[in-house]
Design a protein around this motif. Structure first.
Motif, PDB file in Angstrom:
ATOM      1  N   ALA A  24     -35.793  42.397 -13.262  1.00 40.01           N
ATOM      2  CA  ALA A  24     -34.625  42.661 -12.421  1.00 40.01           C
ATOM      3  C   ALA A  24     -33.529  43.414 -13.176  1.00 40.01           C
ATOM      4  N   VAL A  25     -33.442  43.232 -14.493  1.00 37.07           N
ATOM      5  CA  VAL A  25     -32.417  43.934 -15.278  1.00 37.07           C
ATOM      6  C   VAL A  25     -32.999  45.150 -15.999  1.00 37.07           C
ATOM      7  N   ASN A  26     -34.156  45.616 -15.537  1.00 34.28           N
ATOM      8  CA  ASN A  26     -34.814  46.819 -16.068  1.00 34.28           C
ATOM      9  C   ASN A  26     -35.188  46.721 -17.540  1.00 34.28           C
ATOM     10  N   ASN A  27     -35.593  45.537 -17.971  1.00 28.27           N
ATOM     11  CA  ASN A  27     -36.092  45.378 -19.327  1.00 28.27           C
ATOM     12  C   ASN A  27     -37.377  46.183 -19.457  1.00 28.27           C
ATOM     13  N   LEU A  28     -37.397  47.100 -20.412  1.00 24.39           N
ATOM     14  CA  LEU A  28     -38.536  48.001 -20.579  1.00 24.39           C
ATOM     15  C   LEU A  28     -39.843  47.239 -20.781  1.00 24.39           C
ATOM     16  N   MET A  29     -39.807  46.180 -21.555  1.00 26.21           N
ATOM     17  CA  MET A  29     -41.029  45.433 -21.851  1.00 26.21           C
ATOM     18  C   MET A  29     -41.523  44.624 -20.657  1.00 26.21           C
ATOM     19  N   THR A  36     -45.967  54.943 -22.007  1.00 25.36           N
ATOM     20  CA  THR A  36     -46.244  55.196 -23.410  1.00 25.36           C
ATOM     21  C   THR A  36     -46.135  53.884 -24.183  1.00 25.36           C
ATOM     22  N   PRO A  37     -46.858  53.738 -25.282  1.00 27.28           N
ATOM     23  CA  PRO A  37     -46.772  52.498 -26.048  1.00 27.28           C
ATOM     24  C   PRO A  37     -45.575  52.451 -27.001  1.00 27.28           C
ATOM     25  N   ARG A  56     -33.650  56.988 -20.138  1.00 30.63           N
ATOM     26  CA  ARG A  56     -33.497  57.691 -21.414  1.00 30.63           C
ATOM     27  C   ARG A  56     -34.644  57.385 -22.378  1.00 30.63           C
ATOM     28  N   GLN A  57     -35.749  56.913 -21.842  1.00 26.36           N
ATOM     29  CA  GLN A  57     -36.958  56.729 -22.651  1.00 26.36           C
ATOM     30  C   GLN A  57     -37.681  58.072 -22.679  1.00 26.36           C
ATOM     31  N   THR A  58     -37.198  58.956 -23.527  1.00 26.91           N
ATOM     32  CA  THR A  58     -37.660  60.347 -23.539  1.00 26.91           C
ATOM     33  C   THR A  58     -38.712  60.615 -24.606  1.00 26.91           C
ATOM     34  N   VAL A  72     -50.367  57.540 -35.853  1.00 30.89           N
ATOM     35  CA  VAL A  72     -49.459  57.504 -34.715  1.00 30.89           C
ATOM     36  C   VAL A  72     -48.833  58.880 -34.516  1.00 30.89           C
ATOM     37  N   ILE A  73     -48.715  59.280 -33.264  1.00 33.15           N
ATOM     38  CA  ILE A  73     -48.064  60.543 -32.913  1.00 33.15           C
ATOM     39  C   ILE A  73     -46.893  60.224 -31.994  1.00 33.15           C
ATOM     40  N   PHE A  74     -45.730  60.772 -32.328  1.00 34.50           N
ATOM     41  CA  PHE A  74     -44.549  60.668 -31.472  1.00 34.50           C
ATOM     42  C   PHE A  74     -44.218  62.064 -30.972  1.00 34.50           C
ATOM     43  N   SER A  75     -43.773  62.158 -29.734  1.00 36.95           N
ATOM     44  CA  SER A  75     -43.423  63.454 -29.169  1.00 36.95           C
ATOM     45  C   SER A  75     -42.175  63.307 -28.307  1.00 36.95           C
ATOM     46  N   ARG A  76     -41.223  64.212 -28.517  1.00 37.82           N
ATOM     47  CA  ARG A  76     -40.021  64.246 -27.683  1.00 37.82           C
ATOM     48  C   ARG A  76     -39.429  65.641 -27.747  1.00 37.82           C
TER      49      ARG A  76
END
Length: 170
Positions: A24-29, A36-37, A56-58, A72-76
């Motif tokens: 309800a409070v938009n907790n990402l987890m 994305t993991p 803003r989870q970009t 691990v690969i990160f992309s933004r």
């Protein structure tokens, strides 16, 4: 509150929103589906680690465990309009650090494995080879259309002659 009676309570699906306050409070987890993991977090010092809101989870990510090593690969995007994010510019040096939580090692909340500061410097991407040739020659090659057809005909004759020559040798 469960959709199924019995079974493992920890894996049961809840249907009553009263049991889903994190969602309800938009907790990402707490989201039922993750794009994305990885999670975009911001910290300004010890104890200030904060998750960015969903809009803003970009960052995207992918990880693979193979032969005892994580890759691990990160992309933004390099540019960011969020006040908490850093826009990245080629050639500039940035200090970054990484954190990873290992549940099997009882790591939770502030207990985690962290890296030392790592320097990150992005290089510029060279232009394609065709553009380099065009710049070297002073711009694009502009020839009359009949010259292009003549070159195409010449190339066709060369290829056909070569094929004919090698067919006679065998």
């Amino acid at each position: 509150p469960f959709t199924e009676a019995g079974g493992d309570v920890l894996q049961a699906a809840y249907t009553d929103p009263a049991y889903l306050p994190a969602l309800a409070v938009n907790n990402l987890m707490a989201q039922p589906v993750h794009d994305t993991p990885v999670e975009n977090l911001v910290a300004g010092g010890f104890g200030s680690l904060t998750s960015q809101p969903l809009d803003r989870q970009t960052i995207q990510g992918y990880g693979e465990w193979n032969n005892g090593v994580w890759r691990v690969i990160f992309s933004r995007d390099l540019l960011s309009t969020a006040a908490e994010d850093v826009s990245l510019t080629a050639g500039q040096i940035y200090s970054i650090a990484f954190a990873a939580w290992d549940g099997e090692n009882d790591e939770r909340n502030g207990t985690k494995s962290t890296s030392q500061w790592v320097s990150l410097q992005l290089g510029s991407v060279p232009p394609p080879a065709v553009a380099v040739v065009a710049e070297t020659l002073g711009g694009p090659i502009r020839l009359p259309i009949w010259v292009w057809f003549a070159l195409l005909a010449l190339l066709t004759v060369i290829v056909a002659s070569t094929m004919f020559y090698f067919s006679l040798r065998h």
